[in-house]
Design a protein around this motif. Structure first.
Motif, PDB file in Angstrom:
ATOM      1  N   HIS A  79     -14.969  -4.051  -4.815  1.00 56.91           N
ATOM      2  CA  HIS A  79     -13.294  -3.267  -4.912  1.00 56.91           C
ATOM      3  C   HIS A  79     -13.093  -2.871  -3.679  1.00 56.91           C
ATOM      4  O   HIS A  79     -11.798  -2.631  -3.027  1.00 56.91           O
ATOM      5  CB  HIS A  79     -13.676  -1.704  -5.208  1.00 56.91           C
ATOM      6  N   ARG A  80     -13.424  -2.918  -1.875  1.00 53.74           N
ATOM      7  CA  ARG A  80     -13.942  -3.006  -0.351  1.00 53.74           C
ATOM      8  C   ARG A  80     -12.647  -3.953  -0.176  1.00 53.74           C
ATOM      9  O   ARG A  80     -13.337  -4.952   0.498  1.00 53.74           O
ATOM     10  CB  ARG A  80     -14.591  -2.741  -0.047  1.00 53.74           C
ATOM     11  N   ASP A  86     -12.267  -0.061   4.639  1.00 53.47           N
ATOM     12  CA  ASP A  86     -12.305  -0.984   3.822  1.00 53.47           C
ATOM     13  C   ASP A  86     -10.468  -0.461   4.088  1.00 53.47           C
ATOM     14  O   ASP A  86     -10.054   0.511   4.254  1.00 53.47           O
ATOM     15  CB  ASP A  86     -12.241   0.249   2.401  1.00 53.47           C
ATOM     16  N   LEU A  94     -12.203   5.031  -1.436  1.00 52.61           N
ATOM     17  CA  LEU A  94     -13.642   4.459  -2.387  1.00 52.61           C
ATOM     18  C   LEU A  94     -14.094   5.835  -2.591  1.00 52.61           C
ATOM     19  O   LEU A  94     -14.422   6.188  -1.582  1.00 52.61           O
ATOM     20  CB  LEU A  94     -13.425   3.227  -2.562  1.00 52.61           C
ATOM     21  N   SER A 143      -8.166  -1.333   2.461  1.00 52.42           N
ATOM     22  CA  SER A 143      -6.672  -1.077   1.995  1.00 52.42           C
ATOM     23  C   SER A 143      -6.563   0.853   1.731  1.00 52.42           C
ATOM     24  O   SER A 143      -5.255   1.417   1.714  1.00 52.42           O
ATOM     25  CB  SER A 143      -7.024  -0.293   0.069  1.00 52.42           C
ATOM     26  N   HIS A 180      -8.525  -4.271  -8.909  1.00 54.77           N
ATOM     27  CA  HIS A 180      -9.534  -4.778  -8.893  1.00 54.77           C
ATOM     28  C   HIS A 180     -10.357  -2.938  -8.909  1.00 54.77           C
ATOM     29  O   HIS A 180     -11.205  -3.168  -9.901  1.00 54.77           O
ATOM     30  CB  HIS A 180      -9.324  -5.353  -7.222  1.00 54.77           C
ATOM     31  N   ARG A 181      -9.655  -1.760  -7.947  1.00 55.97           N
ATOM     32  CA  ARG A 181     -10.341  -0.554  -7.876  1.00 55.97           C
ATOM     33  C   ARG A 181     -10.013  -0.247  -9.665  1.00 55.97           C
ATOM     34  O   ARG A 181     -11.430   0.466  -9.715  1.00 55.97           O
ATOM     35  CB  ARG A 181      -9.117   0.016  -7.195  1.00 55.97           C
ATOM     36  N   THR A 182      -9.223  -0.141 -10.514  1.00 57.32           N
ATOM     37  CA  THR A 182      -9.528  -0.057 -11.854  1.00 57.32           C
ATOM     38  C   THR A 182      -9.905  -0.320 -12.702  1.00 57.32           C
ATOM     39  O   THR A 182     -10.221  -0.488 -14.378  1.00 57.32           O
ATOM     40  CB  THR A 182      -8.095   0.950 -12.561  1.00 57.32           C
TER      41      THR A 182
END
Length: 108
Positions: A47-48, A89, A99, A91, A32-34
């Protein structure tokens, strides 16, 4: 090792929400982040990681995902805020870097 999980991503606090299911949360978050996964999350910058629930089986995770997707938006927000009232976030707590949008900003 597979770890079935349902997760909720947000573009920002009270922003666009995305609900997904995976057996590899860290791997999926990196995708998702990329923006490696074309679709809704990449199109809207979601993305969070704001909530995730581990499940015993993929079947349970899929059923929970379907249930959450049927919920009203406010119910989803209430669920997120029950454990993550500041929409941080999560992650980062799993070992991923913050992020860019969550990094401290300089200036005014």
């Amino acid at each position: 090792m597979k770890e079935p999980c349902v997760y909720i991503l947000a573009s920002q606090p009270y922003g666009t929400l995305y609900i997904g299911v995976t057996s590899n949360l860290l791997g999926r978050l990196l995708q998702h982040r990329t923006d490696a996964l074309p679709g809704f999350a990449s199109r809207y910058g979601v993305h969070r990681l704001v909530r995730y629930e581990m499940c015993d089986t993929m079947e349970q995770a899929i059923l929970r995902e379907k249930q959450l997707k049927r919920w009203h938006r406010q119910w989803k927000i209430n669920l997120i805020e029950a454990d993550n009232p500041h929409w941080i976030d999560l992650s980062v707590t799993l070992g991923l870097p913050a992020l860019a949008l969550d990094s401290p900003r300089h200036g005014c």
